[in-house]
Design a protein around this motif. Sequence first.
Motif, PDB file in Angstrom:
ATOM      1  N   ALA A  60       2.141   2.495  -4.687  1.00  0.00           N
ATOM      2  CA  ALA A  60       3.242   1.856  -2.565  1.00  0.00           C
ATOM      3  C   ALA A  60       4.247   1.098  -3.079  1.00  0.00           C
ATOM      4  CB  ALA A  60       1.983   0.949  -2.156  1.00  0.00           C
ATOM      5  N   ALA A  61       4.717   0.520  -4.267  1.00  0.00           N
ATOM      6  CA  ALA A  61       5.834  -0.682  -4.484  1.00  0.00           C
ATOM      7  C   ALA A  61       6.824   0.658  -4.561  1.00  0.00           C
ATOM      8  CB  ALA A  61       6.006  -1.485  -5.165  1.00  0.00           C
ATOM      9  N   LEU A  62       5.827   1.241  -6.189  1.00  0.00           N
ATOM     10  CA  LEU A  62       7.383   2.308  -6.201  1.00  0.00           C
ATOM     11  C   LEU A  62       7.717   3.303  -5.170  1.00  0.00           C
ATOM     12  CD1 LEU A  62       6.145   3.330  -9.973  1.00  0.00           C
ATOM     13  CD2 LEU A  62       7.957   1.453  -9.584  1.00  0.00           C
ATOM     14  N   LYS A  63       7.072   3.300  -4.030  1.00  0.00           N
ATOM     15  CA  LYS A  63       7.402   4.585  -3.112  1.00  0.00           C
ATOM     16  C   LYS A  63       8.211   3.883  -2.594  1.00  0.00           C
ATOM     17  CE  LYS A  63       3.499   7.530  -4.420  1.00  0.00           C
ATOM     18  NZ  LYS A  63       2.221   8.514  -3.567  1.00  0.00           N
ATOM     19  N   GLY A  64       8.406   3.118  -2.066  1.00  0.00           N
ATOM     20  CA  GLY A  64       9.074   2.350  -0.884  1.00  0.00           C
ATOM     21  C   GLY A  64       8.867   1.410   0.280  1.00  0.00           C
ATOM     22  N   SER A  65       7.010   1.188  -0.614  1.00  0.00           N
ATOM     23  CA  SER A  65       5.981   0.892   0.755  1.00  0.00           C
ATOM     24  C   SER A  65       4.934  -0.230   0.190  1.00  0.00           C
ATOM     25  CB  SER A  65       4.732   1.502   0.920  1.00  0.00           C
ATOM     26  OG  SER A  65       4.906   2.970   1.794  1.00  0.00           O
ATOM     27  N   SER A  66       6.822  -1.843   0.193  1.00  0.00           N
ATOM     28  CA  SER A  66       6.435  -2.575  -0.645  1.00  0.00           C
ATOM     29  C   SER A  66       5.430  -3.934   0.548  1.00  0.00           C
ATOM     30  CB  SER A  66       8.203  -3.365  -0.250  1.00  0.00           C
ATOM     31  OG  SER A  66       8.188  -3.705   0.989  1.00  0.00           O
ATOM     32  N   GLY A  67       5.340  -3.632   1.914  1.00  0.00           N
ATOM     33  CA  GLY A  67       4.184  -3.457   2.955  1.00  0.00           C
ATOM     34  C   GLY A  67       3.054  -3.954   2.491  1.00  0.00           C
ATOM     35  N   ILE A  68       2.308  -2.041   1.883  1.00  0.00           N
ATOM     36  CA  ILE A  68       1.067  -1.882   1.020  1.00  0.00           C
ATOM     37  C   ILE A  68       0.700  -2.488   0.229  1.00  0.00           C
ATOM     38  CG2 ILE A  68      -0.150   0.081   0.527  1.00  0.00           C
ATOM     39  CD1 ILE A  68       1.147   1.954   2.437  1.00  0.00           C
ATOM     40  N   ALA A  69       1.790  -2.607  -0.837  1.00  0.00           N
ATOM     41  CA  ALA A  69       1.512  -3.616  -2.058  1.00  0.00           C
ATOM     42  C   ALA A  69       1.399  -5.154  -1.447  1.00  0.00           C
ATOM     43  CB  ALA A  69       2.856  -3.081  -2.630  1.00  0.00           C
ATOM     44  N   MET A  70       1.716  -5.682  -1.182  1.00  0.00           N
ATOM     45  CA  MET A  70       1.556  -7.054  -0.609  1.00  0.00           C
ATOM     46  C   MET A  70       0.314  -6.893   0.033  1.00  0.00           C
ATOM     47  SD  MET A  70       3.875  -8.982  -2.276  1.00  0.00           S
ATOM     48  CE  MET A  70       3.342 -10.567  -0.508  1.00  0.00           C
ATOM     49  N   GLY A  71       0.186  -6.389   1.377  1.00  0.00           N
ATOM     50  CA  GLY A  71      -0.392  -6.467   1.937  1.00  0.00           C
ATOM     51  C   GLY A  71      -2.195  -5.903   1.820  1.00  0.00           C
ATOM     52  N   ASN A  72      -1.776  -5.033   0.570  1.00  0.00           N
ATOM     53  CA  ASN A  72      -3.050  -5.091  -0.418  1.00  0.00           C
ATOM     54  C   ASN A  72      -4.127  -5.460  -1.159  1.00  0.00           C
ATOM     55  OD1 ASN A  72      -5.237  -3.156  -1.915  1.00  0.00           O
ATOM     56  ND2 ASN A  72      -3.549  -2.868  -3.317  1.00  0.00           N
ATOM     57  N   VAL A  73      -2.803  -6.438  -1.767  1.00  0.00           N
ATOM     58  CA  VAL A  73      -3.639  -8.177  -2.665  1.00  0.00           C
ATOM     59  C   VAL A  73      -3.509  -8.860  -1.638  1.00  0.00           C
ATOM     60  CG1 VAL A  73      -2.784  -9.465  -4.015  1.00  0.00           C
ATOM     61  CG2 VAL A  73      -1.661  -7.061  -4.407  1.00  0.00           C
ATOM     62  N   VAL A  74      -2.850  -9.818  -0.938  1.00  0.00           N
ATOM     63  CA  VAL A  74      -3.060 -10.459  -0.060  1.00  0.00           C
ATOM     64  C   VAL A  74      -5.271  -9.674   0.946  1.00  0.00           C
ATOM     65  CG1 VAL A  74      -2.809 -12.190   1.953  1.00  0.00           C
ATOM     66  CG2 VAL A  74      -1.428 -11.513   0.215  1.00  0.00           C
ATOM     67  N   GLY A  75      -4.765  -9.001   1.784  1.00  0.00           N
ATOM     68  CA  GLY A  75      -5.636  -9.010   2.021  1.00  0.00           C
ATOM     69  C   GLY A  75      -6.907  -8.403   1.467  1.00  0.00           C
ATOM     70  N   SER A  76      -7.103  -8.068  -0.181  1.00  0.00           N
ATOM     71  CA  SER A  76      -8.400  -8.081  -0.600  1.00  0.00           C
ATOM     72  C   SER A  76      -8.357  -8.950  -1.323  1.00  0.00           C
ATOM     73  CB  SER A  76      -8.028  -6.724  -1.942  1.00  0.00           C
ATOM     74  OG  SER A  76      -7.757  -5.837  -2.171  1.00  0.00           O
TER      75      SER A  76
END
Length: 307
Positions: A60-76
Amino acid sequence: MVVEILLVLGGLALLVLGGDLLVKGAVGLSLKLGMTPLVVGLTVVAFGTSAPELLVSLSAALKGSSGIAMGNVVGSNIANVLVILGFTALVSVIVTKGHDLRESWAMMIGASVLMIALAFTGEIGRIEGMILLAALALVLWRQLTTGRADAADVDGTTLGAGWGRIALWLGAGLVLLPLGANLLVAGASDIARAFGISDTVIGLTLVAIGTSLPELAASVASALKGRADMALGNVVGSNIFNLLAILGITAVVSPLPVPPEMLRLDLWVMLGASLLLAPFLLRGVSLSRPVGAAFVVMYGAYAWVLL
């Protein structure tokens, strides 16, 4: 939209299968090295079940979707406590008495506080990522230097597995996980944009639950076999790895801006969920079925607020 949904479902299926194979291989390897069941849960299984989060966040981060990258960790991390332990307790009461996880719980709280403090800089960048990885090194050193012992009492298909089978499990898991991660991120991003939902919310809910499925499978299986120490150790260890390893590695590769809404709500929900475990891990109170149901309801309320 049908294609996007199929991408998400296909990605989830590959993540679950890949995570399961990786965990089997990792546990088999750890048993060969003589680690205790508790330390297996806190380190090897935790890292193995966190592999989907790593692959999804990096992709996600490499594709520019930093919200998914951060949300994935916190949400998990939120889902691990409220959903994974909640459902596990509904299946089988988790007896915590006799399993000393106080130090590991303190490490999880410390990792959460450290991550929140760094998040208030506005970005988890490369320097912040290296700080998180340095903290991870300290945690691993502490766990591994205090956890080597005879692990002959571990049950499961991994007990007595040969080196060839272990290598096959590890190899298959490492192949399926990145493929599943790419499919899931692609499908979830397109769905978010189609419905006008932010990447962050998708990461906090759909993607977080999806990448937490390996933790659910490992925890339920452990609880049913009477291994409450591995079920709890898996969740606590996964939360530590998510914060220190997943965010650390991802931030070093690609700096992550912190969404403002996450500073207002989600980070505090994550910390609060971790603090909920205090009476169970510090005082030996069992996680009963009513407690498990309450945890699941709490997560439902949180998801409703987000959506």
